[in-house]
Design a protein around this motif. Structure first.
Motif, PDB file in Angstrom:
ATOM      1  N   THR A 272       0.856  -1.266  -0.064  1.00  0.00           N
ATOM      2  CA  THR A 272       0.008  -0.073  -0.098  1.00  0.00           C
ATOM      3  C   THR A 272       0.794   1.442   0.058  1.00  0.00           C
ATOM      4  O   THR A 272       1.794   1.343   0.879  1.00  0.00           O
ATOM      5  CB  THR A 272      -0.782   0.004   1.260  1.00  0.00           C
TER       6      THR A 272
ATOM      7  N   ASP B 180       2.391  -6.059   1.803  1.00  0.00           N
ATOM      8  CA  ASP B 180       1.336  -6.820   2.398  1.00  0.00           C
ATOM      9  C   ASP B 180       1.906  -7.764   3.325  1.00  0.00           C
ATOM     10  O   ASP B 180       1.325  -8.013   4.213  1.00  0.00           O
ATOM     11  CB  ASP B 180       0.572  -7.237   1.156  1.00  0.00           C
TER      12      ASP B 180
ATOM     13  N   ARG C  71      -3.125   0.459  -3.954  1.00  0.00           N
ATOM     14  CA  ARG C  71      -2.539  -0.780  -3.895  1.00  0.00           C
ATOM     15  C   ARG C  71      -1.387  -1.036  -4.965  1.00  0.00           C
ATOM     16  O   ARG C  71      -1.892  -0.752  -6.153  1.00  0.00           O
ATOM     17  CB  ARG C  71      -3.311  -2.088  -3.882  1.00  0.00           C
TER      18      ARG C  71
ATOM     19  N   ASP D 180      -9.337   0.557  -2.881  1.00  0.00           N
ATOM     20  CA  ASP D 180     -10.240  -0.283  -2.240  1.00  0.00           C
ATOM     21  C   ASP D 180     -11.705  -0.053  -2.997  1.00  0.00           C
ATOM     22  O   ASP D 180     -11.833   1.040  -3.189  1.00  0.00           O
ATOM     23  CB  ASP D 180     -10.388   0.055  -0.749  1.00  0.00           C
TER      24      ASP D 180
ATOM     25  N   ASP E  64      -8.758  -7.503  -5.697  1.00  0.00           N
ATOM     26  CA  ASP E  64      -8.316  -8.523  -5.152  1.00  0.00           C
ATOM     27  C   ASP E  64      -7.474  -9.628  -5.962  1.00  0.00           C
ATOM     28  O   ASP E  64      -6.337 -10.065  -5.533  1.00  0.00           O
ATOM     29  CB  ASP E  64      -9.553  -9.154  -4.157  1.00  0.00           C
TER      30      ASP E  64
ATOM     31  N   LEU F 207      -9.792 -17.246  -2.162  1.00  0.00           N
ATOM     32  CA  LEU F 207     -10.453 -15.911  -1.930  1.00  0.00           C
ATOM     33  C   LEU F 207     -12.057 -16.083  -2.240  1.00  0.00           C
ATOM     34  O   LEU F 207     -12.784 -15.212  -1.335  1.00  0.00           O
ATOM     35  CB  LEU F 207      -9.617 -14.906  -2.807  1.00  0.00           C
TER      36      LEU F 207
ATOM     37  N   GLU G 226     -15.056 -15.231   0.394  1.00  0.00           N
ATOM     38  CA  GLU G 226     -16.195 -14.212   0.229  1.00  0.00           C
ATOM     39  C   GLU G 226     -17.594 -14.996   0.116  1.00  0.00           C
ATOM     40  O   GLU G 226     -18.529 -14.356   0.628  1.00  0.00           O
ATOM     41  CB  GLU G 226     -16.034 -13.499  -1.071  1.00  0.00           C
TER      42      GLU G 226
ATOM     43  N   ASN H 213     -12.327 -14.191   7.335  1.00  0.00           N
ATOM     44  CA  ASN H 213     -11.375 -13.308   7.066  1.00  0.00           C
ATOM     45  C   ASN H 213     -11.195 -13.114   5.678  1.00  0.00           C
ATOM     46  O   ASN H 213     -10.325 -14.062   4.961  1.00  0.00           O
ATOM     47  CB  ASN H 213     -10.146 -13.185   8.196  1.00  0.00           C
ATOM     48  N   THR H 214     -11.583 -12.138   4.632  1.00  0.00           N
ATOM     49  CA  THR H 214     -11.242 -12.372   3.301  1.00  0.00           C
ATOM     50  C   THR H 214     -10.125 -11.951   2.951  1.00  0.00           C
ATOM     51  O   THR H 214      -9.492 -12.266   2.065  1.00  0.00           O
ATOM     52  CB  THR H 214     -12.311 -11.855   2.639  1.00  0.00           C
ATOM     53  N   ASP H 215      -9.374 -11.071   3.772  1.00  0.00           N
ATOM     54  CA  ASP H 215      -8.120 -10.465   3.483  1.00  0.00           C
ATOM     55  C   ASP H 215      -7.104 -11.768   3.709  1.00  0.00           C
ATOM     56  O   ASP H 215      -6.167 -11.575   2.881  1.00  0.00           O
ATOM     57  CB  ASP H 215      -7.680  -9.385   4.430  1.00  0.00           C
ATOM     58  N   ARG H 216      -7.306 -12.432   4.534  1.00  0.00           N
ATOM     59  CA  ARG H 216      -6.324 -13.771   4.780  1.00  0.00           C
ATOM     60  C   ARG H 216      -7.046 -14.896   4.372  1.00  0.00           C
ATOM     61  O   ARG H 216      -6.355 -15.991   4.380  1.00  0.00           O
ATOM     62  CB  ARG H 216      -6.157 -13.704   6.354  1.00  0.00           C
TER      63      ARG H 216
END
Length: 775
Positions: free
Chosen positions: A139, A152, A175, A201, A207, A608, A612, A688-691
């Motif tokens: 970022t 990241d 990003r 974002d 993603d 991912l 979601e 946790n969608t980020d991870r």
């Protein structure tokens, strides 16, 4: 440190092979009072720097030379990391102060230090041999006079300085993909330039772009490649050096949405009762010449990558979806393997070489399955039904032949994530292998084997697809895990593919079936490309290669070129063979590396979207089964293909611990045991969608309030354990060694950052190889 004192200590610790203690030094040097404090300080510093090596108890011997090893640095927390090395049995612990400027995955040289924290080895990084992270995803943070990219990957431990004229006009919070132009030094950050602004974002496919950038996957073809592709002559004319098979009844069988059709088939029953099976592959080698811009780009990519929402092709679409795609009704150049096969599935004759062909009909898996099994036949498919029935009959013969010789037949279902136009997951579709897939798969397998044997017998260097014998350590682990089942587990000393197939067959229809297939697959090595013909263990094949997909795999393109070379030049001279072997050995390694990158990226995008998809179901209960057991919890799988973790802190009915000897989770008080394959009801607690992490709690939870309370109690328990861990010696913190862990085929720290890495590693390992086609 007093140099004379250090010299005296070293001399005393060098006098005998038994070494000396700090008390021996004090006695021989007649040191008393305040002098003892100096002695203890100097002695400890010499021990930590490796000048003194502990040999027994508190006795130290002067080292002849500080020991140094080479390995890969793995960052784990802001306080420590490890160097993974083949030089030692154990990994080397690196404190933050001894990391210097090493970044995660760098190849480093380490000076071993005498540990003051226990018997585990510590070290200090003294040189960076090879940097791993030439590009970094992160970022962008704009400052007044410059900017920084915050990676990241928290394990990199280094923000990257970016001059304002190297930002591609990125705004704060963008990003980005940053290319490192200057590596970090002591008291100086790494410096870089932004190579790609991935987005902000809220952007539709940010993603996926982040995952692509993280794995170094290209977003487009270079202009030179595009221009070269557009200039290719797309005229197809029969020539004397090509067989003319345009009168044959060729069909393609693919998925309904496939665009790169690189294989066609036909079959004819011969008067002697044998089958003439033709496998016709796009002649990519005719269009992609060695050392061209297209070829160099294809070499670098190695393979097409099939992400959840897009395909990153190995070749420009003018080739992959155009002139190389075997589209119905159009003449195409082909590399063919036409085989005569007897009733036992043995190839009695083969004709291999270039041809010109024309596919008569494009078929898809669904309609072929319905036509053969349900008799639902479209009018334009009826003329091809006699051939399809012959193909089905021959595929059964070929499959029986493979199984008879011991080939291992894994049958894992695939789950495809269906997305809406905006990339949001709509549903998960289970896709089982049908008779239509079997027809294509068996045709391709026998063609690959036939071509491999042809090139082996040419005496020239070739590229093979090899799958080596499982390592004894993995077989012993499999024996441990399956010890509770009354099944014939393969012997590590003389393991054969048939042993695995027998194990799988014996488990079918039992509670152990899913567990056996999963554990058997985990015990295997990864298939790879090599110029050494080591056979293919999983297929029980003595000689195997990849010939059938040159549009999407570079090794297949190399195999086509080797066929053409042998047919035009014959046996190579010793010098020519040496040059060929050198190039193809390097190219095989490159292709294997790129394949692993592709598989990893495909899994990440798949995970991912699965994460979601599960977000709306938080608080709902599901039936599940245990797919993995670790020291930090249970991995469970749902019937829709979703997998997640029940953390050990959520198993509150007993005090549980991981029993490595039996590969179970056992309660210390009540004696309850969790085993692989056990059924369990779970409630989705958190996503946790980020991870890409999915967390469950055991049992059914009736309200979100109760669920939140259980998760809060779990976090408190984890925090308490983490505080206790910091009071213990660091060596006791490792439930197992970090970093030590393969057809289209998937550690234990109590720090949250480490847990992220460990969970994903475990999850991918548990799911490896569940796709088909990368044999």
């Amino acid at each position: 440190m007093d140099k004379q004192l250090a010299h005296d200590i070293i001399n005393i610790c060098s006098k005998t092979e038994e070494g000396a203690t700090v008390e021996d030094c004090a006695e021989q040097l007649d040191l008393k009072g305040g002098q003892l404090a100096q002695l203890f300080t100097a002695f400890d510093e010499l021990a930590r720097s490796g000048v003194l090596m502990r040999i027994a108890g508190e006795r130290y011997l002067a080292a002849q030379k500080s020991a140094e090893i080479t390995g890969i640095y793995k960052g784990y927390t802001k306080n420590f990391g490890f160097v993974i090395t083949n030089d030692l049995k154990e990994d080397v612990y690196i404190t933050e102060s001894n990391r210097h400027t090493a970044m995660n995955n760098d190849k480093v040289q380490v000076r071993l230090l005498q540990s003051s924290r226990g018997h585990r080895q510590e070290g200090e990084i003294i040189r960076i041999i090879e940097r791993a992270n030439t590009t970094v995803v992160g970022t962008y943070d704009r400052q007044q006079n410059c900017g920084f990219v915050i990676p990241d990957d928290e394990r990199l431990r280094e923000d990257i300085y970016v001059p304002l004229d190297k930002t591609l006009n990125a705004r704060s919070s963008a990003r980005v993909l940053v290319r490192i132009t200057r590596w970090p030094e002591e008291n100086r950050k790494a410096e870089g330039e932004i190579a790609e602004v991935l987005g902000y974002d809220g952007d539709k496919d940010l993603d996926i772009k982040v995952i692509m950038a993280r794995h170094g996957l290209p977003f487009d073809f270079p202009e030179a490649v595009k221009k070269e592709a557009e200039a290719i002559n797309q005229t197809v004319v029969p020539t004397a050096d090509r067989r003319d098979y345009r009168d044959r009844n060729l069909i393609t069988i693919d998925s309904e949405d496939a665009k790169d059709l690189d294989d066609a088939i036909d079959v004819v029953r011969l008067p002697n009762g044998n089958y003439r099976l033709g496998v016709y592959i796009a002649d990519v080698s005719w269009y992609v010449r060695p050392q061209s811009a297209i070829d160099q780009e294809a070499y670098n990519r190695g393979t097409s990558v099939y992400l959840v929402d897009r395909v990153i092709p190995m070749l420009p679409t003018v080739l992959s979806n155009g002139i190389c795609s075997l589209n119905a009704g159009q003449d195409r150049y082909s590399m063919t393997c036409v085989m005569e096969i007897d009733s036992q599935g043995q190839v009695v004759h083969a004709d291999i070489g270039p041809a010109v062909i024309q596919v008569k009909r494009r078929c898809n898996y669904h309609e072929v399955k319905k036509a053969l099994l349900e008799g639902i036949v479209p009018d334009d498919l009826r003329p091809f039904m006699p051939m399809l029935r012959e193909l089905r009959e021959l595929s059964d013969i070929l499959k029986a032949m493979r199984l008879c010789r011991g080939a291992i037949d894994f049958d894992f279902p695939e789950y495809k994530v269906i997305l809406d136009p905006d990339g949001k997951p709509l549903r998960l579709e289970r896709r089982d292998r049908s008779i239509a897939e079997q027809i294509v798969e068996e045709s391709m397998l026998i063609a690959n084997e036939t071509v491999a044997s042809y090139l082996r017998d040419s005496g020239n260097p070739s590229v093979y697809r090899i799958h080596e014998i499982p390592e004894p350590e993995r077989l012993e682990m499999m024996r441990t895990v399956l010890s509770s089942f009354d099944l014939p587990v393969p012997d590590a000393d003389e393991v054969k593919p048939a042993d695995f197939q027998q194990l799988i067959e014996k488990s079918k229809g039992t509670d152990a079936e899913a567990v056996v297939q999963t554990i058997a697959l985990r015990s295997m090595q990864q298939a790879r490309y090599s110029t050494v013909n080591a056979g293919h263990f999983g297929l029980a094949s003595k000689c195997y290669t990849h010939f059938t997909s040159p549009i999407r795999r570079y090794p297949d393109l190399m195999v086509h070129r080797l066929i053409r070379q042998f047919q035009s030049e014959g046996k190579l001279t010793e010098k020519e063979a040496s040059l060929s072997l050198s190039f193809h050995t390097q190219a095989a390694d490159q292709a294997s590396t790129r394949e692993r990158v592709a598989v990893e990226a495909e899994r990440e995008t798949d995970d991912l979207k699965k994460a979601e998809y599960m977000v709306p179901f938080v608080g709902e209960a599901f039936d599940a089964h245990i797919t993995g057991i670790t020291s930090f919890g249970l991995f469970v799988g749902l019937e829709n293909g979703i997998e997640g973790l029940i953390h050990i802190s959520l198993l509150t009915d007993d005090d549980y611990e991981f029993d490595e000897a039996s590969y179970t989770m056992r309660g210390r008080l009540g004696g309850h045991v969790y085993r692989l394959g056990d059924s369990i009801e779970v409630t989705l607690a958190k996503v946790n969608t980020d991870r890409c992490e999915i967390d469950f709690v055991p049992g059914r939870v009736d309200s979100l309030e109760d669920l939140q309370q259980r998760m809060a109690a779990s976090m408190e328990k984890r925090h308490h354990r983490s505080k206790e861990t910091t009071k213990r010696d660091w060596m006791n913190d490792a439930g197992h060694k970090p970093g030590k862990k393969d057809k289209k085929g998937k550690k234990n720290k109590k720090n949250s950052r480490v847990k992220k890495s460990g969970r994903k590693t475990k999850k991918k390992k548990a799911r490896k190889g569940r796709k088909t086609g990368r044999k």
